[in-house]
Design an enzyme around this catalytic site. Structure first.
Site, PDB file in Angstrom:
ATOM      1  N   GLU A  21       0.807  -1.232   0.000  1.00 23.35           N
ATOM      2  CA  GLU A  21       0.000   0.000   0.000  1.00 23.35           C
ATOM      3  C   GLU A  21       0.837   1.278   0.000  1.00 23.35           C
ATOM      4  O   GLU A  21       0.403   2.325   0.475  1.00 23.35           O
ATOM      5  CB  GLU A  21      -0.993  -0.016   1.166  1.00 23.35           C
ATOM      6  N   THR A  33      -0.394   1.952  -8.230  1.00 25.95           N
ATOM      7  CA  THR A  33      -1.027   3.209  -8.672  1.00 25.95           C
ATOM      8  C   THR A  33      -0.077   3.982  -9.568  1.00 25.95           C
ATOM      9  O   THR A  33      -0.479   4.501 -10.623  1.00 25.95           O
ATOM     10  CB  THR A  33      -1.408   4.076  -7.454  1.00 25.95           C
ATOM     11  N   ARG A  89      -7.926  -0.529  -5.702  1.00 23.23           N
ATOM     12  CA  ARG A  89      -6.830  -1.195  -4.992  1.00 23.23           C
ATOM     13  C   ARG A  89      -6.868  -2.678  -5.333  1.00 23.23           C
ATOM     14  O   ARG A  89      -7.798  -3.395  -4.948  1.00 23.23           O
ATOM     15  CB  ARG A  89      -6.977  -0.962  -3.479  1.00 23.23           C
ATOM     16  N   ASP A 147       6.720  -4.618 -11.425  1.00 22.37           N
ATOM     17  CA  ASP A 147       6.019  -4.377 -10.161  1.00 22.37           C
ATOM     18  C   ASP A 147       5.873  -5.705  -9.434  1.00 22.37           C
ATOM     19  O   ASP A 147       5.381  -6.689 -10.008  1.00 22.37           O
ATOM     20  CB  ASP A 147       4.636  -3.767 -10.448  1.00 22.37           C
ATOM     21  N   GLN A 190       3.550  -6.775   0.120  1.00 22.69           N
ATOM     22  CA  GLN A 190       3.276  -7.422   1.404  1.00 22.69           C
ATOM     23  C   GLN A 190       4.424  -8.376   1.762  1.00 22.69           C
ATOM     24  O   GLN A 190       5.115  -8.896   0.885  1.00 22.69           O
ATOM     25  CB  GLN A 190       1.954  -8.201   1.327  1.00 22.69           C
TER      26      GLN A 190
END
Length: 405
Positions: free
Chosen positions: A68, A73, A200, A231, A235
């Site tokens: 996050e 994005t 998301r 990418d 996590q």
């Protein structure tokens, strides 16, 4: 003398009439076969050298950062800036994700109520709470369900919990999802550009995107650079996959959310996001594989940070207890930059940008600067290697002309 010329003329006539001796025909066929083979070999060798030139102008950029932080994005913005059109299947996946994002946010808000001794009393809202908590990941909201969630969102108990959102996990775009939930639930809904950026979708595995981008080119350089953006999931359980992407990386683009100083991780509600980002940044930059790899740091979510810093001083975060500055954006941002720079290996520099991931303008300007800096760093090596390859191409061409002669 005349006899010699006579033999040559006779051979020419025989060749023209197709009556030349078998040995001469065989010699001619062998020569033609050798020429074809040499031409084919030359074409293969030439293509290999041209591929080497193309590789000089190909930049593999590795996107890293904790969960996050905004990596996906940023990637979506870069793709959009380069006119990368989304397929219908991708738009359908984004639409489903927006439904799930909305429900996940409401689940998080409902789950946090007990922590603050806040409860719902309205029977209809309690019914909504029940089906929200049971909502499956692959489901889509009906318009009626969207209206029920909207009613819950506007209720006083949920408003009270939302005010304390810095203390528990919640998606940053929660308010955006709630304000647009009815539009998401429409039967003919197709996500627009902002919906796509706000959606998301947790990255699992490795996602590679190939782009061609313009740059400040010099003479004899190609019109565009080839860029491969990689990418990988941020996590903790996804980070073991990072090592598979380390080969031939031209730069690391590390993402950290500034707003994370008052937020916790999705996978660990006791761990502060910025604290995790600092630790991960240090571990990444100290990796011997990246000793000579340029590092660019995007301190993301500037818009949220500007809002939060007015209400919550930086020293509210245990990691920044030593902060003595005021609650203005510039001072707090300067302190964050300093703390990230302190994580770098001695003598290694880092380029830092403050950006808002959902701002197309921010990402476009920052990405242009990254590519400009990358070319400045790599151009001397490219020029030297290009000269070596050009010499080999000329040598190959001379060799082939000799064979033809």
């Amino acid at each position: 003398m005349g006899n010699k010329h006579g033999k040559k003329n006779a051979k020419a006539v025989e060749k023209k009439n197709g009556t030349a001796p078998v040995e001469d025909k065989k010699e001619e066929e062998d020569r033609a076969a050798r020429w074809r083979a040499e031409t084919q070999t030359k074409n293969v060798e030439e293509q290999l050298l041209l591929d080497q030139i193309a590789s000089l102008y190909t930049f593999k950029i590795l996107l890293l950062g904790a969960g996050e932080s905004g990596k996906s994005t940023i990637l979506k913005q870069v793709k959009s800036i380069h006119n990368h059109k989304l397929k219908k299947s991708e738009l359908d996946h984004i639409a489903t994700s927006l439904h799930q994002n909305t429900v996940d946010c409401m689940k998080a808000l409902l789950g946090a109520m007990a922590t603050y001794s806040i409860s719902l009393t309205d029977e209809k809202m309690l019914d909504t709470k029940k089906w929200v908590e049971e909502f499956a990941d692959d489901q889509k909201l009906t318009l009626a369900q969207a209206l029920e969630i909207n009613t819950l969102w506007k209720s006083e108990p949920i408003k009270a919990v939302y005010e304390k959102r810095e203390d528990f996990w919640l998606l940053d775009s929660c308010d955006y999802y709630m304000e647009n939930i009815q539009r998401f639930a429409e039967e003919d809904f197709v996500p627009n550009e902002e919906d796509s950026v706000r959606a998301r979708i947790r990255t699992t595995g490795i996602i590679e995107t190939d782009l061609k981008t313009r740059y400040d080119r010099k003479e004899n350089e190609p019109e565009k650079l080839n860029v491969k953006m990689v990418d990988v999931g941020g996590q903790r359980n996804e980070r073991k996959k990072w090592m598979h992407c380390f080969d031939d990386v031209k730069c690391i683009l590390f993402l950290a959310s500034m707003a994370g100083y008052k937020q916790v991780l999705f996978e660990d509600a006791k761990k502060n996001r910025v604290e995790e980002a600092l630790e991960l940044f240090k571990k990444t930059t100290h990796n011997s594989i990246f000793k000579d790899t340029p590092i660019f740091l995007f301190l993301n979510k500037k818009d949220l940070f500007e809002q939060m810093i007015r209400k919550h001083p930086l020293d509210e975060c245990n990691t920044f207890k030593d902060y003595k500055g005021d609650s203005t954006y510039n001072e707090a941002f300067s302190h964050l930059k300093m703390r990230f720079r302190e994580q770098m290996p001695p003598g290694k520099e880092v380029e830092i940008f403050d950006v808002t991931g959902v701002s197309r303008r921010d990402i476009k300007e920052a990405f242009v600067e990254v590519m400009k800096k990358l070319m400045e760093i790599n151009r001397p090596k490219i020029i030297k290697k290009r000269a070596e390859i050009d010499k080999q191409l000329k040598k190959l061409d001379r060799k082939h002309r000799c064979i033809i002669v």
